[in-house]
Design an enzyme around this catalytic site. Sequence first.
Site, PDB file in Angstrom:
ATOM      1  N   PRO A  47       1.747  18.629  52.520  1.00 42.07           N
ATOM      2  CA  PRO A  47       0.389  19.013  52.932  1.00 42.07           C
ATOM      3  C   PRO A  47       0.344  19.946  54.152  1.00 42.07           C
ATOM      4  O   PRO A  47      -0.733  20.393  54.523  1.00 42.07           O
ATOM      5  CB  PRO A  47      -0.260  17.666  53.271  1.00 42.07           C
ATOM      6  CG  PRO A  47       0.885  16.802  53.722  1.00 42.07           C
ATOM      7  CD  PRO A  47       2.070  17.240  52.904  1.00 42.07           C
ATOM      8  N   LYS A  70      18.948  16.581  51.282  1.00 41.34           N
ATOM      9  CA  LYS A  70      18.906  15.148  50.971  1.00 41.34           C
ATOM     10  C   LYS A  70      20.329  14.706  50.646  1.00 41.34           C
ATOM     11  O   LYS A  70      21.011  15.345  49.835  1.00 41.34           O
ATOM     12  CB  LYS A  70      18.010  14.860  49.756  1.00 41.34           C
ATOM     13  CG  LYS A  70      16.667  15.557  49.783  1.00 41.34           C
ATOM     14  CD  LYS A  70      15.714  14.984  50.806  1.00 41.34           C
ATOM     15  CE  LYS A  70      14.543  15.928  51.023  1.00 41.34           C
ATOM     16  NZ  LYS A  70      13.782  15.683  52.249  1.00 41.34           N
TER      17      LYS A  70
HETATM   18  C1  LIG Z   1       8.576  16.494  51.447  1.00 42.45           C
HETATM   19  S1  LIG Z   1       7.244  17.411  50.860  1.00 42.45           S
HETATM   20  C2  LIG Z   1       7.011  18.606  52.111  1.00 42.45           C
HETATM   21  C3  LIG Z   1       6.332  18.098  53.309  1.00 42.45           C
HETATM   22  C4  LIG Z   1       5.990  19.214  54.297  1.00 42.45           C
HETATM   23  N1  LIG Z   1       7.191  19.796  54.878  1.00 42.45           N
HETATM   24  C5  LIG Z   1       5.097  18.749  55.416  1.00 42.45           C
HETATM   25  O1  LIG Z   1       5.537  18.768  56.577  1.00 42.45           O
HETATM   26  O2  LIG Z   1       3.947  18.386  55.170  1.00 42.45           O
HETATM   27  C6  LIG Z   1       7.960  18.342  49.575  1.00 42.45           C
HETATM   28  C7  LIG Z   1       7.006  19.332  48.930  1.00 42.45           C
HETATM   29  O3  LIG Z   1       7.803  20.202  48.147  1.00 42.45           O
HETATM   30  C8  LIG Z   1       7.039  20.601  47.033  1.00 42.45           C
HETATM   31  N2  LIG Z   1       7.958  21.139  46.021  1.00 42.45           N
HETATM   32  C9  LIG Z   1       8.968  20.516  45.378  1.00 42.45           C
HETATM   33  N3  LIG Z   1       9.579  21.373  44.536  1.00 42.45           N
HETATM   34  C10 LIG Z   1       8.940  22.562  44.668  1.00 42.45           C
HETATM   35  C11 LIG Z   1       9.116  23.833  44.086  1.00 42.45           C
HETATM   36  N4  LIG Z   1      10.081  24.060  43.195  1.00 42.45           N
HETATM   37  N5  LIG Z   1       8.293  24.829  44.480  1.00 42.45           N
HETATM   38  C12 LIG Z   1       7.328  24.632  45.409  1.00 42.45           C
HETATM   39  N6  LIG Z   1       7.119  23.435  45.986  1.00 42.45           N
HETATM   40  C13 LIG Z   1       7.912  22.419  45.621  1.00 42.45           C
HETATM   41  C14 LIG Z   1       6.275  19.361  46.628  1.00 42.45           C
HETATM   42  O4  LIG Z   1       5.105  19.697  45.925  1.00 42.45           O
HETATM   43  C15 LIG Z   1       5.979  18.713  47.983  1.00 42.45           C
HETATM   44  O5  LIG Z   1       4.681  19.053  48.419  1.00 42.45           O
END
Ligand SMILES: C[S@@+](CC[C@H](N)C(=O)[O-])C[C@H]1O[C@@H](n2cnc3c(N)ncnc32)[C@H](O)[C@@H]1O
Length: 354
Positions: A221, A304
């Site tokens: 978010p 990870k």
């Molecule tokens: C751990 S959360 C990120 C949290 C963010 N860094 C914060 O501080 O609010 C991971 C995010 O990566 C996005 N995500 C995962 N794979 C993705 C992709 N291939 N392209 C774009 N977004 C991706 C997910 O929708 C999710 O919102």
Amino acid sequence: MDFSCRALAYCRPGFEKDLAAEMIQRCGKRGVAASATPQLNAGYVLCEIDAPQEEARLFLRFRDLIFARQLVWVQAWLEDLPEKDRLTPIMGALDLLHGRFARLWAETADTNEAKTLSSFFKRFMPHLERALVERKRLIERAELPTLHLFFLDSSRLWIATSEANEASQWPMGIARMRMPREAPSRSTLKLAEAFDALLTEDERKTTLRAGLKAVDLGAAPGGWTWQFAHRGILVTAVDNGPMADTVKATGLVEHVRADGFVWKPKRPVEWMVCDMVEQPSRVAQLVADWVAAGRCRRCIFNLKLPMKKRHEEIERARALIHKRLSVSGREWTLRFKHLYHDREEVTGYLTASK
Ligand SMILES: C[S@@+](CC[C@H](N)C(=O)[O-])C[C@H]1O[C@@H](n2cnc3c(N)ncnc32)[C@H](O)[C@@H]1O
């Protein structure tokens, strides 16, 4: 003559084996024998090194150790402290230790058991501090070493020291940061800690400036995006998920709904950060491609880790980045740190110098 010295490193409980392996490997690279017997969930590793402390400090450095939250050099071990007078034996040991100190930190491992010592610290430490100030051993000069009293319980401790620029600046190596009210996720603290732990002061000044541009892959978010936007940095936030209103309200964020592994900027940017939950090798390849192609100057990214063979996984990522950048003709630096706000992951910082 006994040349051996002891280094004490703190870590997140559960990562002792990884930390011990790293410390021994660092010494081994210099042809110096070292040994450690890591205890699972102890939250620290004591490493015996077959070299004088002044020499060992040169090849076993806090900034190089991924899993160390802190690295200090043991000067004395005290046990069986009498309950009625702990001050006398501690002052006796400190009298044998030369030099003056800028800070006095009472510390423990980051375990629930050790945390019960905090009320003892509140009662005891002011007495010790007063005694050291009276003897002019504790003075306000930031460049002086830190004195660490690492307690296992209220009757056993290591007395250790660290140099001001060679150790974490946080007691217990724990970055205690205030959660900003407008930031939408706690993971904002991870990037704030990464800036603090992985960048030099000079880098923070020159690369976290208003007007620069950043791309945040996997941004929703918006905790990481907020770290840039509140510094006046323009952010392209790439994620199919929604961005928080507080982040959009900064007016500095463009939200792009796209796949972070495919989307590319039209012009080079200063920063790319990546918090997508993916295979470490895939993330490593992505950041290496961005830096090699000159799409960004620097990256902070999350890897990870598996439950086992964590160190091997990081080395695999490091090798992938090395391979990709070696053919790009660029010079680069790469550092990893297991931050306080990281759990089963590490944070990487990759930067190209030309
Ligand atoms: C751990 S959360 C990120 C949290 C963010 N860094 C914060 O501080 O609010 C991971 C995010 O990566 C996005 N995500 C995962 N794979 C993705 C992709 N291939 N392209 C774009 N977004 C991706 C997910 O929708 C999710 O919102």
